[in-house]
Design an enzyme around this catalytic site. Structure first.
Site, PDB file in Angstrom:
ATOM      1  N   ARG A  91       0.769  -1.258   0.140  1.00  0.00           N
ATOM      2  CA  ARG A  91       0.043   0.068   0.012  1.00  0.00           C
ATOM      3  C   ARG A  91       0.909   1.142  -0.033  1.00  0.00           C
ATOM      4  O   ARG A  91       0.409   2.332  -0.514  1.00  0.00           O
ATOM      5  CB  ARG A  91      -0.969   0.032   1.395  1.00  0.00           C
ATOM      6  CG  ARG A  91      -1.943  -1.110   0.925  1.00  0.00           C
ATOM      7  CD  ARG A  91      -3.048  -1.201   1.964  1.00  0.00           C
ATOM      8  NE  ARG A  91      -2.282  -1.014   3.492  1.00  0.00           N
ATOM      9  CZ  ARG A  91      -2.685  -1.876   4.218  1.00  0.00           C
ATOM     10  NH1 ARG A  91      -3.841  -2.811   4.220  1.00  0.00           N
ATOM     11  NH2 ARG A  91      -2.111  -1.959   5.561  1.00  0.00           N
ATOM     12  N   GLU A 147       2.728  -7.404  13.543  1.00  0.00           N
ATOM     13  CA  GLU A 147       1.528  -7.638  14.366  1.00  0.00           C
ATOM     14  C   GLU A 147       0.950  -8.830  14.622  1.00  0.00           C
ATOM     15  O   GLU A 147       0.441  -9.379  15.584  1.00  0.00           O
ATOM     16  CB  GLU A 147       0.405  -6.917  13.876  1.00  0.00           C
ATOM     17  CG  GLU A 147       0.587  -5.244  13.511  1.00  0.00           C
ATOM     18  CD  GLU A 147      -0.446  -4.726  12.844  1.00  0.00           C
ATOM     19  OE1 GLU A 147      -1.577  -4.689  13.015  1.00  0.00           O
ATOM     20  OE2 GLU A 147      -0.010  -3.693  11.878  1.00  0.00           O
TER      21      GLU A 147
END
Length: 171
Positions: free
Chosen positions: A58, A95
């Site tokens: 992204r 994460e």
């Protein structure tokens, strides 16, 4: 135009308790996307740089028009094993699992001032790993910019005093 209107929170994605910031509506609206690129360009002007390093995938969406508008090149920061000629790597705890990132051979040269670009600063671990990699290869981090910083995850704090700017602030 309030760009935060184009970044809704999707509750419980990708797992229960997580509020995912969905950038898809912003990307789908040409005026909102253009405004986001222009906003990041204004932020970039505060951090003189030689090239843009963009995070897969992204970050590429904003880095390409930003590099075009500023007349600089792009250094792709890819997941480990995706480049045919790696110039260096850095591993960090993501994460959900351990992640290795790489830049292409010759991507960062001694003395380069690199602007790191991504869509979101969440935990800050990927941006911090990118900064460490740039520095390990002899470059300087001119700045770290992103569309937004996610509140409560402390991502900006993990960037160890490096210059950080986000277009939408912390949401």
């Amino acid at each position: 135009m309030n760009l935060t209107d184009y970044v809704p929170v999707v509750p419980d994605f990708p797992e229960p308790g997580v509020g995912f910031r969905d950038i898809s509506p912003l990307l789908a609206d040409p005026e909102a996307f253009r405004a986001s690129v222009e906003g990041l360009q204004r932020l970039a002007e505060g951090h003189p740089f030689d090239r843009v390093a963009a995070f897969d995938a992204r970050g590429f969406l904003w880095a390409a028009p930003l590099a075009d508008r500023t007349g600089t090149g792009i250094i792709p920061v890819r997941k480990g094993g995706k480049l045919p000629r790696s110039g260096g790597s850095e591993t960090y705890r993501g994460e959900y699992h351990e992640v290795t990132i790489e830049v292409p051979a010759g991507g960062v040269r001694e003395g380069d001032k690199i602007l790191l670009v991504d869509d979101v600063i969440a935990t800050g671990e990927s941006m911090a790993a990118g900064a460490r990699l740039v520095e390990k290869l002899g470059g300087t981090v001119a700045g770290c910019i992103a569309l937004l910083d996610i509140a409560g995850l402390g991502g900006v704090d993990r960037l160890e005093g490096r210059p950080v700017s986000t277009l939408l602030g912390t949401i």
